[in-house]
Write a protein that holds these residues in place. Sequence first.
Motif, PDB file in Angstrom:
ATOM      1  N   GLN A  61     -13.480  -2.048 -14.747  1.00 29.30           N
ATOM      2  CA  GLN A  61     -13.318  -2.617 -13.410  1.00 29.30           C
ATOM      3  C   GLN A  61     -12.810  -1.569 -12.421  1.00 29.30           C
ATOM      4  N   LEU A  62     -11.859  -0.758 -12.869  1.00 27.40           N
ATOM      5  CA  LEU A  62     -11.309   0.275 -11.986  1.00 27.40           C
ATOM      6  C   LEU A  62     -12.361   1.310 -11.607  1.00 27.40           C
ATOM      7  N   ARG A  63     -13.282   1.595 -12.516  1.00 22.97           N
ATOM      8  CA  ARG A  63     -14.368   2.521 -12.163  1.00 22.97           C
ATOM      9  C   ARG A  63     -15.201   1.966 -11.009  1.00 22.97           C
ATOM     10  N   MET A  64     -15.459   0.661 -11.024  1.00 22.38           N
ATOM     11  CA  MET A  64     -16.218   0.056  -9.921  1.00 22.38           C
ATOM     12  C   MET A  64     -15.438   0.121  -8.617  1.00 22.38           C
ATOM     13  N   HIS A  65     -14.136  -0.128  -8.691  1.00 23.98           N
ATOM     14  CA  HIS A  65     -13.310  -0.010  -7.486  1.00 23.98           C
ATOM     15  C   HIS A  65     -13.346   1.426  -6.964  1.00 23.98           C
ATOM     16  N   ALA A  66     -13.267   2.394  -7.884  1.00 19.58           N
ATOM     17  CA  ALA A  66     -13.272   3.801  -7.485  1.00 19.58           C
ATOM     18  C   ALA A  66     -14.563   4.181  -6.767  1.00 19.58           C
ATOM     19  N   VAL A  67     -15.697   3.695  -7.262  1.00 19.52           N
ATOM     20  CA  VAL A  67     -16.976   3.985  -6.606  1.00 19.52           C
ATOM     21  C   VAL A  67     -16.975   3.430  -5.186  1.00 19.52           C
ATOM     22  N   GLU A  68     -16.473   2.210  -5.008  1.00 20.97           N
ATOM     23  CA  GLU A  68     -16.435   1.615  -3.671  1.00 20.97           C
ATOM     24  C   GLU A  68     -15.531   2.409  -2.737  1.00 20.97           C
ATOM     25  N   LEU A  69     -14.512   3.058  -3.299  1.00 16.37           N
ATOM     26  CA  LEU A  69     -13.610   3.894  -2.503  1.00 16.37           C
ATOM     27  C   LEU A  69     -14.150   5.313  -2.331  1.00 16.37           C
ATOM     28  N   GLN A  70     -15.415   5.531  -2.708  1.00 15.81           N
ATOM     29  CA  GLN A  70     -16.095   6.825  -2.605  1.00 15.81           C
ATOM     30  C   GLN A  70     -15.387   7.909  -3.418  1.00 15.81           C
ATOM     31  N   MET A  71     -14.887   7.506  -4.587  1.00 13.45           N
ATOM     32  CA  MET A  71     -14.312   8.453  -5.538  1.00 13.45           C
ATOM     33  C   MET A  71     -15.363   8.804  -6.581  1.00 13.45           C
ATOM     34  N   ALA A  72     -15.053   9.784  -7.407  1.00 10.86           N
ATOM     35  CA  ALA A  72     -15.950  10.201  -8.486  1.00 10.86           C
ATOM     36  C   ALA A  72     -15.267   9.919  -9.811  1.00 10.86           C
ATOM     37  N   PRO A  73     -15.517   8.732 -10.421  1.00  7.67           N
ATOM     38  CA  PRO A  73     -14.872   8.433 -11.699  1.00  7.67           C
ATOM     39  C   PRO A  73     -15.413   9.298 -12.826  1.00  7.67           C
ATOM     40  N   THR A  74     -14.517   9.763 -13.682  1.00  6.97           N
ATOM     41  CA  THR A  74     -14.931  10.592 -14.805  1.00  6.97           C
ATOM     42  C   THR A  74     -15.581   9.745 -15.890  1.00  6.97           C
ATOM     43  N   LYS A  75     -16.463  10.370 -16.671  1.00 11.41           N
ATOM     44  CA  LYS A  75     -17.073   9.675 -17.802  1.00 11.41           C
ATOM     45  C   LYS A  75     -16.030   9.414 -18.884  1.00 11.41           C
ATOM     46  N   THR A  76     -15.239  10.444 -19.186  1.00 16.90           N
ATOM     47  CA  THR A  76     -14.250  10.337 -20.255  1.00 16.90           C
ATOM     48  C   THR A  76     -13.002   9.616 -19.765  1.00 16.90           C
ATOM     49  N   ALA A  77     -12.462   8.767 -20.634  1.00 14.66           N
ATOM     50  CA  ALA A  77     -11.167   8.135 -20.396  1.00 14.66           C
ATOM     51  C   ALA A  77     -10.382   8.199 -21.701  1.00 14.66           C
ATOM     52  N   VAL A  78      -9.091   7.977 -21.607  1.00 18.40           N
ATOM     53  CA  VAL A  78      -8.253   7.838 -22.792  1.00 18.40           C
ATOM     54  C   VAL A  78      -8.065   6.348 -23.032  1.00 18.40           C
ATOM     55  N   HIS A  79      -8.301   5.906 -24.276  1.00 17.38           N
ATOM     56  CA  HIS A  79      -8.124   4.502 -24.637  1.00 17.38           C
ATOM     57  C   HIS A  79      -7.154   4.415 -25.809  1.00 17.38           C
ATOM     58  N   ILE A  80      -5.961   3.900 -25.547  1.00 18.27           N
ATOM     59  CA  ILE A  80      -4.949   3.743 -26.587  1.00 18.27           C
ATOM     60  C   ILE A  80      -5.068   2.317 -27.117  1.00 18.27           C
ATOM     61  N   VAL A  81      -5.672   2.195 -28.294  1.00 21.32           N
ATOM     62  CA  VAL A  81      -5.960   0.870 -28.859  1.00 21.32           C
ATOM     63  C   VAL A  81      -4.682   0.242 -29.416  1.00 21.32           C
ATOM     64  N   TRP A  82      -4.783  -1.042 -29.744  1.00 21.13           N
ATOM     65  CA  TRP A  82      -3.599  -1.838 -30.048  1.00 21.13           C
ATOM     66  C   TRP A  82      -2.763  -1.264 -31.193  1.00 21.13           C
ATOM     67  N   GLY A  83      -3.403  -0.837 -32.274  1.00 23.36           N
ATOM     68  CA  GLY A  83      -2.644  -0.295 -33.405  1.00 23.36           C
ATOM     69  C   GLY A  83      -1.870   0.951 -33.017  1.00 23.36           C
ATOM     70  N   ASP A  84      -2.511   1.850 -32.287  1.00 26.76           N
ATOM     71  CA  ASP A  84      -1.830   3.066 -31.824  1.00 26.76           C
ATOM     72  C   ASP A  84      -0.730   2.711 -30.825  1.00 26.76           C
ATOM     73  N   PHE A  85      -1.027   1.774 -29.945  1.00 25.90           N
ATOM     74  CA  PHE A  85      -0.061   1.306 -28.947  1.00 25.90           C
ATOM     75  C   PHE A  85       1.226   0.840 -29.627  1.00 25.90           C
ATOM     76  N   LEU A  86       1.085   0.011 -30.661  1.00 23.88           N
ATOM     77  CA  LEU A  86       2.259  -0.506 -31.367  1.00 23.88           C
ATOM     78  C   LEU A  86       3.035   0.612 -32.060  1.00 23.88           C
ATOM     79  N   ALA A  87       2.301   1.541 -32.672  1.00 23.71           N
ATOM     80  CA  ALA A  87       2.963   2.651 -33.356  1.00 23.71           C
ATOM     81  C   ALA A  87       3.744   3.525 -32.371  1.00 23.71           C
TER      82      ALA A  87
END
Length: 200
Positions: A127-153
């Motif tokens: 969703q934030l990537r879509m907002h960024a495009v509307e704001l004339q930003m250049a969203p990167t392809k790569t993101a960091v995703h901290i999944v639930w198991g890693d988050f808890l650890a």
Amino acid sequence: MSKPKIGVVVGSTRATRFADKPVEWFVSLAKARGDVEVEVIDLRDYPLPFFDEAVSPAWGPSQSQVARKFQEKVASLDGFVFTAAEYNHGPTAVLKNALDYAYNEWNKKPAGFIGYGGVGGARAVEQLRMHAVELQMAPTKTAVHIVWGDFLAIREGKKIEEFEHINQAGKALLDETVWWAKALKAAREADAAAAATKAA
């Protein structure tokens, strides 16, 4: 050209937020590079009211003094990485509100994301990537995703640096953000010089 300045936006203001951990880790990665400046933008420091301006900041000045201070800070930076907590399959309200409180200041700058939650904040990041495009930003392809198991650890005390897959994603995100920040900074500076020559 001077080093690009990247703002790491802390996208949650909750007292118990997790965001500070990935922010500290990512800032450390950025400072180790030497070819970029990095600054933490904590939305707690900009207590923006719920958006209630007469017009969009794309069309006129904001009445809120806090909003004008926030816009000045956004304008001073060349790119952004946002932490993205996922609430009910979307980004936090405070982060969306902050995005809405600027417009021209976001334009032609890269936007990267560090998501966390059930599926690594992926739905919030999309969703934030879509907002960024509307704001004339250049969203990167790569993101960091901290999944639930890693988050808890990590919440229980494990360091993000101990997760090689997160470190690899962070370095790739940083590479893309810095590349786009340099390219778009040069382009904005060229546009400004051309406009000044035309006006002279």
